[in-house]
Design an enzyme around this catalytic site. Structure first.
Site, PDB file in Angstrom:
ATOM      1  N   HIS A  72     -61.792  59.615   4.634  1.00 53.55           N
ATOM      2  CA  HIS A  72     -60.631  60.247   5.256  1.00 53.55           C
ATOM      3  C   HIS A  72     -60.896  61.740   5.441  1.00 53.55           C
ATOM      4  CE1 HIS A  72     -57.416  57.027   3.968  1.00 53.55           C
ATOM      5  NE2 HIS A  72     -58.458  56.510   4.591  1.00 53.55           N
ATOM      6  N   TYR A 201     -47.906  61.192   2.731  1.00 52.38           N
ATOM      7  CA  TYR A 201     -47.069  61.672   1.634  1.00 52.38           C
ATOM      8  C   TYR A 201     -45.716  62.054   2.230  1.00 52.38           C
ATOM      9  CZ  TYR A 201     -51.262  62.152  -1.299  1.00 52.38           C
ATOM     10  OH  TYR A 201     -52.413  61.919  -2.027  1.00 52.38           O
ATOM     11  N   PRO A 292     -50.206  61.476 -10.635  1.00 54.41           N
ATOM     12  CA  PRO A 292     -51.106  60.955  -9.596  1.00 54.41           C
ATOM     13  C   PRO A 292     -50.958  61.621  -8.235  1.00 54.41           C
ATOM     14  CG  PRO A 292     -49.313  59.411 -10.008  1.00 54.41           C
ATOM     15  CD  PRO A 292     -49.207  60.471 -11.056  1.00 54.41           C
ATOM     16  N   LYS A 296     -56.226  63.542  -9.053  1.00 58.32           N
ATOM     17  CA  LYS A 296     -57.244  64.281  -9.792  1.00 58.32           C
ATOM     18  C   LYS A 296     -57.793  63.574 -11.024  1.00 58.32           C
ATOM     19  CE  LYS A 296     -57.240  67.618  -7.008  1.00 58.32           C
ATOM     20  NZ  LYS A 296     -58.318  67.519  -6.028  1.00 58.32           N
ATOM     21  N   TYR A 384     -57.236  69.781  -2.730  1.00 55.56           N
ATOM     22  CA  TYR A 384     -57.221  68.321  -2.604  1.00 55.56           C
ATOM     23  C   TYR A 384     -58.646  67.780  -2.513  1.00 55.56           C
ATOM     24  CZ  TYR A 384     -55.197  63.782  -1.332  1.00 55.56           C
ATOM     25  OH  TYR A 384     -54.810  62.464  -1.324  1.00 55.56           O
TER      26      TYR A 384
END
Length: 399
Positions: A72, A201, A292, A296, A384
């Site tokens: 991704h 998200y 979550p 990480k 991220y």
């Protein structure tokens, strides 16, 4: 029994540490209280940072990940019913993430270790640590009905939050820092087509939702619920209704299908300081837990063991324990930055129903800023994708 490094726990941290040490010619023995089938069959999330992908590839265990994983280049943030794509590939000069479940990483590492002739004791019980402040620490355990003892030079406690290792750090020097969140995640595995090319998200008035991927045929999705709720209160129809309400837009519909697994997990942040005592070093979930939202957990385990491996290799090559003495210092710098990012993502994206209308407006304003500022998008992307390990104390950018 005797070896150089005794490793408690056959999760990502313990298996990768054993693999890294093997590549340096250092012997280790792994102890795991579950069966091989259990550790390989426990389905966990799997968003791998660029550094974790690189580590798996450079150490020879990334072939299946590259073949079956989903690369991704970004994520999508949704709020007020509108999607905003974060092009992490562009913002981090070509870096990406890999969606590849944790249990698949474990399968690859177990296979590699067994192929190399590693000693892995599955289904052990009554594991205890002894003489960890001496030059010859010991691990005692039961296996196949008999009591056994391993003497080693170092012990790596990679045995999760409930394992015995962390408790061996004396309470007089052990500080445990924790944040409990008023959010739970109801996660499902569903037999549906891939819903979206990248993770979604969603911050919605009804609560957070996450649309993710596992395989072309099975997907992993989450919705925010009360952490004390009972999964029996959630029928499949209710779950799909809630998911669709939180993520669908005028031009996009969420495909549904049979739900083959569902559960509710609570969320917290946790850090143990220090991560070492004597010849004992803890890593992964034994030392820290992250919510979550920031993806990480596994990635921090991988960075922990890279630091620990370097310290152990230096010891056997030069006799110096300097790097080992700095294990906590080095590892915790990255851990706390990951904790900050995970906390930020969690509080920005979840609906806190105790918040005032002012606080809710501030939250939405934060999302507006993040998705409209290149600087903010770059910061989100860098965190991220994964921050680098800092082997030395970082130099201030302030002048």
């Amino acid at each position: 029994m005797k070896t150089q490094v005794g490793i408690i726990g056959a999760g990502p941290a313990g298996l990768m540490l054993s693999h890294l040490l093997h590549l340096e010619g250092i012997e280790s023995v792994i102890f795991e209280n579950r069966t091989r089938e259990e550790i390989e069959g426990t389905i966990r999330a799997g968003v791998l940072e660029q550094g974790t992908v690189d580590l798996l590839n450079v150490t020879g265990v990334g072939e299946r990940m590259m073949r079956e994983g989903h690369l991704h280049h970004g994520i999508e943030l949704q709020f007020n019913g509108i999607r905003h794509r974060v092009n992490m590939h562009e913002l981090t000069e070509g870096k990406s993430i890999m969606v590849y479940p944790q249990h698949e990483v474990i399968k690859d590492l177990v296979a590699a270790r067994l192929e190399a002739g590693a000693e892995i004791y599955f289904s052990v019980s009554d594991v205890s640590l002894h003489d960890v402040d001496s030059d010859s620490p010991k691990i005692r355990f039961k296996h196949d009905g008999g009591e056994q003892e391993l003497t080693c030079d170092f012990i790596a406690g990679c045995d999760g939050f409930h394992g015995p290792s962390r408790k061996m750090i004396p309470e007089s020097i052990r500080e445990e820092k924790q944040q409990i969140y008023p959010f739970g995640w109801l996660g499902i595995l569903a037999e549906t087509p891939i819903a979206n090319p990248e993770l979604i998200y969603s911050n919605h008035d009804r609560g957070f939702a996450l649309i993710s991927t596992r395989t072309p045929e099975i997907q992993r999705h989450y919705i925010q619920v009360d952490p004390n709720d009972d999964i029996n209160n959630w029928s499949d129809d209710r779950i799909w209704t809630e998911l669709k309400a939180r993520v669908e837009t005028d031009g996009w519909k969420l495909p549904d299908g049979p739900i083959i697994q569902k559960n509710i997990v609570s969320m917290r942040s946790f850090v143990c300081e220090p991560m070492q005592y004597g010849r004992l070093f803890i890593a992964g979930d034994a030392a820290h837990i992250v919510p979550p939202t920031g993806a990480k957990g596994l990635n921090l385990a991988m960075s922990d063991v890279q630091v620990l491996k370097r310290g152990i290799v230096t010891f056997y090559e030069t006799g110096s324990q300097d790097m080992l003495s700095r294990y906590s210092e080095i590892a915790l710098r990255r851990i706390w930055k990951a904790q900050r990012f995970s906390w930020w993502m969690t509080t920005m994206l979840h609906r806190n129903f105790n918040h005032s209308s002012f606080e809710r407006s501030i939250q939405l304003s934060e999302l507006e800023y993040v998705t409209s500022s290149r600087a903010a998008l770059t910061s989100l992307s860098e965190n991220y994708i994964g921050l680098p390990l800092e082997w030395e104390s970082p130099k201030s950018l302030l002048v």
